[in-house]
Motif scaffolding. Structure first.
Motif, PDB file in Angstrom:
ATOM      1  N   GLU A   6       0.818  -1.214   0.000  1.00 11.88           N
ATOM      2  CA  GLU A   6       0.000   0.000   0.000  1.00 11.88           C
ATOM      3  C   GLU A   6       0.846   1.256   0.000  1.00 11.88           C
ATOM      4  N   ALA A   7       1.938   1.183   0.733  1.00 15.72           N
ATOM      5  CA  ALA A   7       2.760   2.374   0.875  1.00 15.72           C
ATOM      6  C   ALA A   7       3.363   2.807  -0.464  1.00 15.72           C
ATOM      7  N   LEU A   8       3.374   1.901  -1.422  1.00 13.02           N
ATOM      8  CA  LEU A   8       3.904   2.244  -2.745  1.00 13.02           C
ATOM      9  C   LEU A   8       2.936   3.083  -3.562  1.00 13.02           C
ATOM     10  N   PHE A   9       1.654   2.999  -3.240  1.00  9.03           N
ATOM     11  CA  PHE A   9       0.660   3.532  -4.165  1.00  9.03           C
ATOM     12  C   PHE A   9       0.258   4.958  -3.847  1.00  9.03           C
TER      13      PHE A   9
END
Lengths: 396, 396
Positions: free
Chosen positions: B22-25
């Protein structure tokens, strides 16, 4: 009539008494999210001037997304519907029990829900959360059961030359009993810190619930900071406020593992613990799984329970530090010394799946025993919460 | 060359290892806010599709704003400037040392800064914060000095019939010394809870800094929840996630004051404290000032130090509860019993200014001694942090 007047008086008086002025100047007067009895959820946003509002979150079916690391499963996204008061609404399908996150996208700008103050920070991004109770979701709620204590303390780390912040969960009854307790050391991933497991990981809620149900033994859970250049999490240490990064320098150069004995010494010197191998567990997610792998073999005969959650596996043949030398030899030694549980879990779509498969093949070749759990999904906190709730009942 | 290749390899490997998918998006790749050496601050926001972006916050000159309670000083607001990459920028004037808050307004929609993960919740609104160090601002920073411990614990309240969450600061050295410590009970206002003083009030930072400078004695600071229908703060108790309201029922009906002895008993039974009048202080802001006024006279001879910060003053002649009966008589008794400090502070533009003036006139008529501090500004956390930093050095 008199009652109404009194109520009006009370409202006016009370409404003046306490909150800061600033709190008056913001805030929308609507409820979002609203979790219904049938486990659907209504999201609302007042944005009369917006032309398009979308909602994105892990409660929606995943969508393929491009990332710097290639295509990955990302959170789904749907358009919301505007009414004539300028309130945008979306009602979810019936959702399974779980802790979910979401954000709004207002004319292309991704932001938080101003009506939901419950946010969690993952590296530098804050997203809103909500919980569907029952089943697994029930473990993530604060229920009316005995609660442990969560302390943010500072310990001296001679190995790193600084005082460092650490988060420690002690189980219900710790303060009033004379018992000694076993300890689980629980390590975060890259971009995390001593706040990661307690907020994103719901450690206190999971442990309180498992202990109340008799599914896990009362234990102390120690959540240190794995970034050796920080004394505390971003905003909580002497580096002050700065934008957290995925990559903190020197997180995987052996320094942390080499200084880990400072943490064990602090815990065993300051808490009523059983200081023996049978009463020590260590687990970590991703980079914390990497740290767990190395710490558990570097300190011989120290841990009886080892958990690798979506672990980064890097034999680090390029690394020359003391911690990473003699990898095969110390792993063999760890096997020979024996342990009660070497637990490996990973999701089917995790980008570390293949690396874990290779590591398991290596262990198979050595004849090193382990248990393996393969879940759905990828490299997500949803999986890590589940892994903790499966691992903790196996301990001590 | 080899080094460069290695670095690239490290970057790719490391960047895969740890943070959740999630932290990538999410996340913008810019820095905001940026505090410069000369104490100006640059704010940045990537919003290429926005037509107008404003910034509002308490670092800007105040503006008169309409509220449900009439015209009040509100945070100023200025327009930001867009560059050809779609980044909106504003550079502040040179700012005085202080902890400030701010929000962005994007085409009329007020929201948080996606590049600044440091947020504080005031009732239901979350705003971004930043600190200008030096002077008073230095007290709000986590500096490289000895730190106390902050624990979230649960105590049994027979008076309220529930286990309740409480935040407790113990000073540096508490765990390793054999000393007994004095205790400050520190109460929040309406809309607050056991998280208010520790987050908005910066209690741990203020106490650590004052103690390190030798300006305050080491003391325990107890921050309870003053809303008797809650077992914990919104999101932290068994009521789960819900939108916090200014007005929590039954906050000012005498129930809390009547059950306050449960808190004192818990603290004195569970911490190494000096359990005497000379070693007990109580202070609170706004509604918490009201609670302080009543608790300090209702429990005779219990507190030697009393602090009313922007206190709500309601003699509550309409109230019939035991706590509010015999007001004049118990206040006279409090005076006759004696105390070391009765400290009243309020800002010149506080909407409770007149009520405090009347209360001081009443004390003057009685001949009841007090100290009075009149500050600039109104009913704000900025003032309450300052009041704590002035009050704590006067204790014990």
């Amino acid at each position: 009539m008199k009652k109404q007047l009194l109520s009006a008086f009370f409202f006016l008086s009370f409404s003046l008494l306490g909150f800061s002025q600033e709190a008056l100047f913001g805030g929308q007067q609507i409820i979002s999210p609203e979790v219904h009895a049938n486990n659907t959820v209504t999201f609302r946003l007042l944005a009369p001037d917006a032309e398009k509002v979308e909602i994105t979150g892990d409660f929606l079916p995943t969508e393929k997304m491009k990332t710097p690391m290639g295509e990955m499963d990302g959170p789904g996204k749907v358009e919301m519907t505007k009414n004539d008061q300028g309130v945008w609404t979306f009602i979810s399908e019936v959702l399974n029990p779980e802790l979910y996150n979401y954000s709004f996208i207002i004319d292309g700008f991704k932001t938080t829900d101003p009506n939901n103050p419950f946010l969690i920070r993952d590296v530098a991004s804050s997203t809103n959360i909500f919980i569907i109770g029952g089943g697994q979701g029930e473990l993530y709620k604060t229920n009316d059961i005995p609660h442990g204590t969560v302390a943010r303390r500072w310990y001296d780390s001679p190995g790193l030359g600084m005082d460092r912040r650490i988060t420690i969960y002690t189980p219900p009854g710790y303060e009033t009993s004379n018992e000694k307790y076993p300890v689980l050391y629980l390590l975060h991933g890259a971009g995390g810190d001593e706040e990661a497991w307690i907020s994103l990981g719901r450690t206190a809620q999971i442990m309180d619930n498992l202990i109340a149900e008799g599914k896990a033994k009362p234990m102390i859970v120690v959540m240190p900071n794995g970034n050796v250049i920080q004394d505390g999490a971003p905003g909580e240490g002497s580096m002050g406020y700065y934008k957290p990064q995925f990559m903190v320098p020197r997180t995987m150069d052996g320094t942390y593992e080499g200084a880990f004995e400072d943490i064990i010494k602090f815990v065993e010197g300051n808490y009523r613990v059983k200081a023996d191998k049978a009463s020590r567990a260590i687990a970590g997610l991703s980079m914390g799984g990497f740290h767990t792998l190395h710490i558990s073999r570097y300190y011989p005969n120290t841990f009886d329970y080892i958990g690798l959650f979506s672990a980064a596996i890097m034999p680090r043949e390029d690394a020359t530090g003391k911690v990473y030398s003699n990898f095969d030899e110390t792993l063999q030694k760890q096997m020979d010394n024996g342990y009660k549980l070497y637990w490996i879990a990973i999701g089917k779509t995790d980008f570390l799946y293949d690396a874990n498969k290779e590591y398991r093949a290596k262990l198979d070749t050595m004849g090193m025993p382990y248990e393996y759990v393969e879940s759905e999904g990828g490299h997500t906190w949803r999986n890590w919460r589940v892994y903790l709730s499966q691992f903790a009942p196996r301990l001590f």
